[in-house]
Each structure stands twice: as structure tokens, then as C-alpha cells.
Design an enzyme around this catalytic site. Structure first.
Site, short mmCIF file in Angstrom:
data_model
loop_
_atom_site.label_atom_id
_atom_site.label_comp_id
_atom_site.label_asym_id
_atom_site.label_seq_id
_atom_site.Cartn_x
_atom_site.Cartn_y
_atom_site.Cartn_z
N SER A 150 0.85 -1.19 0.00
CA SER A 150 0.00 0.00 0.00
C SER A 150 0.88 1.23 0.00
CB SER A 150 -0.86 0.00 1.28
OG SER A 150 -1.42 1.28 1.50
N TYR A 165 -0.61 -0.97 10.27
CA TYR A 165 -0.88 -1.30 8.86
C TYR A 165 0.29 -0.88 7.98
CZ TYR A 165 -3.48 -1.14 4.37
OH TYR A 165 -3.90 -1.30 3.07
#
Ligand code: NAD
Length: 258
Positions: A150, A165
Site C-alpha cells: 500500500s 498497517y
């Protein structure tokens, strides 16, 4: 049909409606791949596989997996290997490690439990599933592994405060580069994609104001569609991408972060 018709693409995290996983599975099938759907929801995995098989006329198989649990991953791999040996699926050609969860909590409010869970699903899950399916690709001297990272790995989690994350998705980038280098010339490539904001259900926790602010900060002025991410994953899985390995493909609408 393409050159991929003789091969199976295995996808994790591919039952969520409008998700990147399902969208990518449909795209693989459209390009002629047989499909394996592995997700926490076993019944939905089977149902999505059946739908894709009916729509695109390719073999498809669904099975439950918890990517963070080694026994579950090995059981899923064994079930898939059984389908291959029975001739119901062609050889495994691609693995798209898409399963992931976010951690939309400010850092000081995170717990060790949340940290461990986010690392387990995103990073350890990628490790476990890759380790389970790689031997078949090495044996065939052909394979494509695409790992879901990401933009959060590259510039931090932004408005969602996603420290665990971001850390887990950054781990996936190191994993990808090191594995690509170690595999060398086995016919197996390993790459990662780093989408920016993609319009899927994973973003339900964000407010309309946050979404507007995100879109305003993107040169293309909008979030990505899941289809735009799927297109890159299937390209990295293609015969044509055979000389692309150990790299990270940004899919972020021009938000240059390097
Ligand atoms: N949507 C975005 O803005 C965006 C941006 C960059 C990266 N990503 C990443 O793309 C991937 C897919 O995201 P999405 O937006 O489609 O999310 P989603 O929440 O719609 O889908 C995630 C899928 O992963 C599955 N999953 C979760 N935990 C699992 C586990 N332990 N074992 C097996 N499956 C599990 C879920 O059941 C679901 O099908 C994720 O890794 C996410 O981090 C998303």
C-alpha cells in the site's frame, strides 16, 4: 483465450463485494486463468468461485483459509493440490496475496493485540501463503507472485493513523525484494503493488470529509477503482511480465511519494 489458459491463479482475500480480490479474480478469469479463491469465509469463497466459473467458463475452486494461521494455510494448499492432481485445475501459475486488514486507530490507542493481528494477516499471511504455494511454481519453473502492499508503506497511513498497517505493508515490500532476489532464475517472479486509495468496502470507516480530502490530494483527483488495481496485478502475472521481478508498482493517481 491467452497463453494463461493452462494455469491457475490463486487469490487470497477475494470474497468481499467490490473488493480488489474479487475484481482481480474476475479479471484473471476473463484473461483465461483458472481461479482459486481462498478467504476467511469458506462458503463465500466457494460461491464466488462458482459464479466466476459460470460466467467465464474457467475451472474455479474456493476454500476457507485464515492466512494468519499456518495449519489453515497448509490445509487450503493441500485441498488445492488435490484439485490439481485430480485434473480439475491446471498447474498453479500465479499467487496474488491480497488478504489484508487495516488498523484505523491512532498510535497511542493501539494495543499489542491489534499490532500482532495486523502484522499476522498482512505480513505473516503473505509469508505463509507464499511458502505453501511456491514449491509447485518452482517445480514447474514458472510462476508469478504478486503481493499487496500500500502507499501507506511508503509515506505512512495518513488520516487513518494506520501505524501497524503501514509497518505490515512495508514488511511486504522487503519480503518481495528479498524473495525475488533469492529465487533468481526459477521462472518465478515476485512483485508488489502499492495502491493509494481504492474505492472498496475497506474504506467504510472513513468519513466523507476524509474521502474528499484524500481525493483532493491526488493529482488525478479521484480514488482508484478496484479494476485499475486488478489490471496491474494481472499484467504482473502475465507471460509478458517475465523480466519484471523484485519491483513495486505504484497505483496512486500520480501521488509521487519517493
Ligand atoms: N482499498 C484501498 O484503499 C486499499 C489501498 C491499498 C491497499 N489495499 C489492500 O488491498 C487488499 C484488499 O483490500 P480491499 O479494499 O479489497 O479490502 P476488503 O476489506 O474489501 O477485502 C479484504 C479481504 O481479505 C479477507 N481477509 C481478511 N482477513 C483474512 C484472513 N485472516 N484470511 C483470509 N482472508 C482474509 C476478507 O475476508 C476480504 O475478502 C488489502 O490487503 C488492503 O490492505 C487496499
Amino acid at each position: 483465450m491467452t497463453d494463461n489458459i493452462q494455469r491457475t491463479a490463486v487469490l487470497t482475500g477475494a470474497t468481499s463485494d467490490r473488493g480488489i480480490g474479487v475484481t482481480t479474480a474476475r479479471r484473471y478469469a476473463r484473461e483465461g486463468w483458472a481461479i482459486v479463491i481462498l478467504d476467511l469465509d469458506g462458503e463465500k469463497s466457494t460461491a464466488v468461485a462458482a459464479e466466476i466459473s459460470a460466467e467465464f467458463g474457467v475451472p474455479a475452486f474456493g476454500h476457507r483459509v485464515d492466512v494468519a494461521d499456518e495449519a489453515s494455510v497448509l490445509a487450503a494448499q493441500e485441498a488445492v493440490a488435490g484439485e490439481v492432481s485430480a485434473g480439475r485445475l491446471p498447474a498453479i501459475g500465479a499467487l496474488a496475496n491480497i488478504a489484508g486488514i487495516t488498523s484505523p486507530v491512532p498510535f497511542l490507542e493501539t494495543t499489542l493485540e491489534l499490532w500482532n493481528k495486523v502484522m499476522a494477516v498482512n505480513a505473516t499471511g503473505t509469508y505463509l501463503v507464499t511458502k505453501a504455494f511456491l514449491p509447485a511454481m518452482i517445480e514447474n519453473q514458472w510462476g508469478r507472485i504478486v503481493n499487496m502492499s500500500s502507499v501507506s508503506a511508503q509515506r505512512g497511513g495518513g488520516v487513518f493513523g494506520k501505524v501497524p498497517y503501514s509497518a505490515a505493508k512495508a514488511a511486504i515490500l522487503g519480503f518481495t525484494k528479498a524473495l525475488a532476489r533469492e529465487l533468481g532464475d526459477n521462472g518465478v517472479t515476485v512483485n508488489a503493488v502499492t495502491p493509494g486509495a481504492v474505492d472498496t468496502n475497506i474504506r467504510v470507516g472513513s468519513t466523507p470529509e476524509q474521502e474528499e480530502a484524500i481525493a483532493a490530494g491526488i493529482p488525478l483527483g479521484r480514488t482508484a477503482t478496484a479494476e485499475e488495481v486488478a489490471a496491474v496485478i494481472t499484467f504482473l502475472s502475465s507471460q509478458d511480465a517475465g523480466y519484471v521481478t523484485g519491483t513495486t508498482v505504484d497505483i496512486n493517481g500520480g501521488s509521487h511519494i519517493h
